[in-house]
Structure formats: structure tokens, C-alpha cells
Design an enzyme around this catalytic site. Structure first.
Site, mmCIF file in Angstrom:
data_model
loop_
_atom_site.group_PDB
_atom_site.id
_atom_site.type_symbol
_atom_site.label_atom_id
_atom_site.label_comp_id
_atom_site.label_asym_id
_atom_site.label_seq_id
_atom_site.Cartn_x
_atom_site.Cartn_y
_atom_site.Cartn_z
ATOM 1 N N ASP A 63 -1.289 -0.638 6.121
ATOM 2 C CA ASP A 63 -1.514 -0.003 7.424
ATOM 3 C C ASP A 63 -2.968 -0.071 7.859
ATOM 4 O O ASP A 63 -3.291 0.355 8.967
ATOM 5 C CB ASP A 63 -1.090 1.469 7.371
ATOM 6 C CG ASP A 63 -2.014 2.312 6.496
ATOM 7 O OD1 ASP A 63 -2.242 1.923 5.325
ATOM 8 O OD2 ASP A 63 -2.510 3.352 6.968
ATOM 9 N N ASP A 65 -0.350 5.108 0.741
ATOM 10 C CA ASP A 65 -0.691 6.073 1.787
ATOM 11 C C ASP A 65 -0.604 5.416 3.163
ATOM 12 O O ASP A 65 -1.282 4.433 3.430
ATOM 13 C CB ASP A 65 -2.109 6.617 1.567
ATOM 14 C CG ASP A 65 -2.207 7.477 0.320
ATOM 15 O OD1 ASP A 65 -1.442 8.444 0.221
ATOM 16 O OD2 ASP A 65 -3.051 7.172 -0.545
ATOM 17 N N ASP A 82 0.859 -1.172 0.000
ATOM 18 C CA ASP A 82 0.000 0.000 0.000
ATOM 19 C C ASP A 82 0.905 1.234 0.000
ATOM 20 O O ASP A 82 2.092 1.150 0.346
ATOM 21 C CB ASP A 82 -0.903 -0.028 1.232
ATOM 22 C CG ASP A 82 -1.903 1.108 1.240
ATOM 23 O OD1 ASP A 82 -2.514 1.358 0.184
ATOM 24 O OD2 ASP A 82 -2.070 1.742 2.291
#
Length: 344
Positions: A226, A29, A27
Site C-alpha cells: 500500500d 499493515d 505487506d
């Protein structure tokens, strides 16, 4: 081999994750960057993993930018990347729509350039108004300056009965100044106005996993993210292993409360976790040990942590105790006292 069969404690690895897996599905961001700036240790860690032979692919639910723009940004940050290394939810939703709509169909777009480019690549024609003859509507993250009138255009078209698609439904997006509304919040605006439900392509749903597999050809992938409800659940749905890093939206208390589909295989502070093995969490009659820490649920009423050493080992031990106690549900006891002892 996947560690997916054990959802009651984080797994250990005797070798560095960058050696145990051939491809990292990262990922962006909250993992590689936040607010456009590289997250601490990200550039060096990714460079070391790549130099060691691990293929790096960047899998993002953010549909705003094109793969070319994302790759250019990564390269500027010090992480050399090409457009082919980037997989976006815009690409996933464009493939989903192209499978269902005739070639040349006009599509009302509420989002950014990344979504428009992905649609054109699949032979669909982006339009701007509900009066431009669209046969479908698609929403993707359009950035903080997306005009409110765009939601009205989408609502007019969806209320007429046109099929409605969304690149993703992440409610939030991390930035340099904190957590901001994501595309999911924008989708909720149209949902409230129309009562309709979109087809969604992004993580954690199958269209995104399909797009990633088709574009990377990974044989032993490791999802790195995250967010529990997109990155980790997407890995769970795809039957592959995952690494949660604590540089984005998920904190220790949220991790302990995770139901099985949101429990990562591994947990680490940041992307340095790719370059190391992972310590084993052991269980002896309900007492979970990792490094110098032990954790247990006392009398079914309190989560207890004792010991010293690396706070991440303490968190891993707490995960073992909390997840085992919760079983196939979510851990409901208050974890704040135990988490506070870690200083995370």
C-alpha cells in the site's frame, strides 16, 4: 515475465495475478490488516489465491512482533500462516548487523520483542542501556507505548560514535483509528539529537529484498503493498512486479504524482485484485483509455478524465496520462478535479 520495462502506464494481465505469479510478497499493515483487524476482502482473497496454488509470504517493515506472533495473528484472522511465511525488517537488520559485527556482540536495542528475537537468532546480545557495553545501536518500531527515555539511551550511544542501524524508516503506520507515527519518526528523533545517519535494512533497500529472496525462494514474485516509497520502490529496486492496493496510506492523487520508481505494475482497490486479470491501458496519440474511461493532459495544463464505468479503470487511465506526461519526473499538475470524478 516482468512488466518493469514500462513505467508510463499500469500493465494489463490476461490471466489472474495469482496464476501469473508463483509467490505473493505481501505487506501486512494497510494490506492484510489495519489496527489488528483484517481489511475487508483480505481473508477470502488470500484463501482463494492460496487454494489456487499461489504461495503467500508476508513481508513487513514492522519489527515489533516476532514471526511466530505475526503468523498466530494471521491464523486467528482466518489466514493460516506459519512463522516461516513471515519476513520482517527485524530479521533483515539482524542479518545486516551479524555480517558486520563479531558474534556475541552486545547491541543496544530500541524497539520490541521481534527485534530482540531476531538479534539473538543471529548470535547478537540485546542490551537496554548505553552503559551496558554495547558496540552498536539498533532501532525498530516499539509500539505506541515506547518510552521517551529509550530515545535518550540510543542518542547517548550513537553520540559516542557507535554504529547505528534501523530496521526501517517508515514515517507512518496505519491503524484502526488512522495514521500514526512509525519507526521513521522515532529514527528522526535520534538523528536530530546526534546528527548521525543509520544503516537501514527494511524496504525499499537491498537488505530486505535479500532477506526475502533467501527465505522464500520465489521464482516469479509479485510484491503487494500500500506504500509507494517502501513496497513499490522495493519492488522496483529488486526488479520485480508489484500490485498497489488502495486500502492503506496511498491515495489516488499520490499515485498520479509518483516518479518512475514509485509506479506500480498494477493497481487495484484491495486484495481481490490478486484473483483477476488487469485491464490494459491503451494510448492513442496521448489519449489513454481503460474500460469506459479516457484520460489526457490538455494543452499541457490540465488533467482531463471522461467516461463511465469502474472508477479503477478511470484511475488506471489517469495514471497513463499523468505518468507519460511526467516522463521520468513527478506529475506536477493538480489532479484533484479529475480524481474527484472517480469518487475514490
Amino acid at each position: 515475465m516482468s512488466q518493469q520495462q514500462d513505467r508510463y502506464r499500469p500493465s494489463g494481465s490476461s490471466t489472474a495475478l495469482s496464476a501469473a505469479y508463483d509467490t505473493a510478497l505481501l505487506d501486512l499493515d494497510g494490506v492484510v490488516y489495519a489496527g489488528g483487524e483484517a481489511i475487508v476482502h483480505a481473508v477470502a482473497s488470500l484463501g482463494a489465491a492460496r487454494d489456487g496454488g499461489m504461495h503467500l509470504a508476508y513481508v513487513t517493515n514492522n519489527a515489533l512482533r516476532t514471526p511466530d506472533a505475526v503468523a498466530e495473528h494471521l491464523t486467528e484472522l482466518g489466514v493460516p500462516a506459519e512463522a516461516a511465511d513471515v519476513i520482517t525488517s527485524a530479521q533483515a537488520v539482524a542479518r545486516l548487523m551479524a555480517d558486520q559485527l563479531p558474534a556475541g556482540s552486545r547491541v543496544l536495542v530500541v524497539g520490541g520483542e521481534g527485534l530482540r528475537v531476531a538479534l539473538r537468532e543471529r548470535g547478537l546480545v540485546p542490551v537496554e542501556s548505553a552503559d551496558d557495553g554495547p558496540v552498536a545501536v539498533v532501532q525498530g518500531y516499539g509500539g505506541p507505548d515506547l518510552a521517551w527515555g529509550r530515545f535518550a539511551e540510543a542518542s547517548y550511544a550513537v553520540a559516542r560514535g557507535l554504529p547505528w542501524y534501523a530496521s526501517n524508516t517508515d514515517l507512518t503506520i496505519p491503524g484502526a483509528r488512522g495514521i500514526a507515527p512509525g519507526n521513521g519518526a522515532a529514527v528522526e528523533v535520534v538523528r536530530i539529537a546526534t546528527g548521525a545517519e543509520p544503516q537501514v535494512a527494511g524496504k525499499p533497500l537491498p537488505p530486505m529484498h535479500r532477506e526475502t529472496v533467501l527465505r522464500t525462494g520465489a521464482k516469479r514474485p509479485l510484491v503487494v503493498g500500500d506504500r509507494l516509497d517502501t513496497d513499490i520502490e522495493g519492488a522496483f529496486n529488486g526488479g520485480v512486479d508489484s500490485l498497489l492496493v488502495l486500502t492503506g496510506v496511498t491515495d489516488a492523487a499520490q499515485l498520479l504524482a509518483a516518479p518512475p520508481r514509485h509506479r506500480p505494475t498494477y493497481v487495484d482497490r484491495d486484495l481481490r485484485g490478486l484473483l483477476t486479470g488487469q485491464p490494459e491501458v491503451t494510448d492513442a496519440d496521448g489519449v489513454f483509455r481503460c474500460g469506459g474511461w479516457t484520460a489526457l493532459v490538455r494543452d499541457g495544463e490540465e488533467l482531463v478524465l471522461e467516461g463511465e464505468g469502474d472508477p479503477l479503470d478511470g484511475l488506471r487511465a489517469l495514471c497513463g496520462a499523468a505518468w507519460t506526461f511526467a516522463g521520468d519526473g513527478a506529475f506536477a499538475l493538480d489532479p484533484r478535479k479529475a480524481v474527484a470524478a472517480l469518487g475514490l
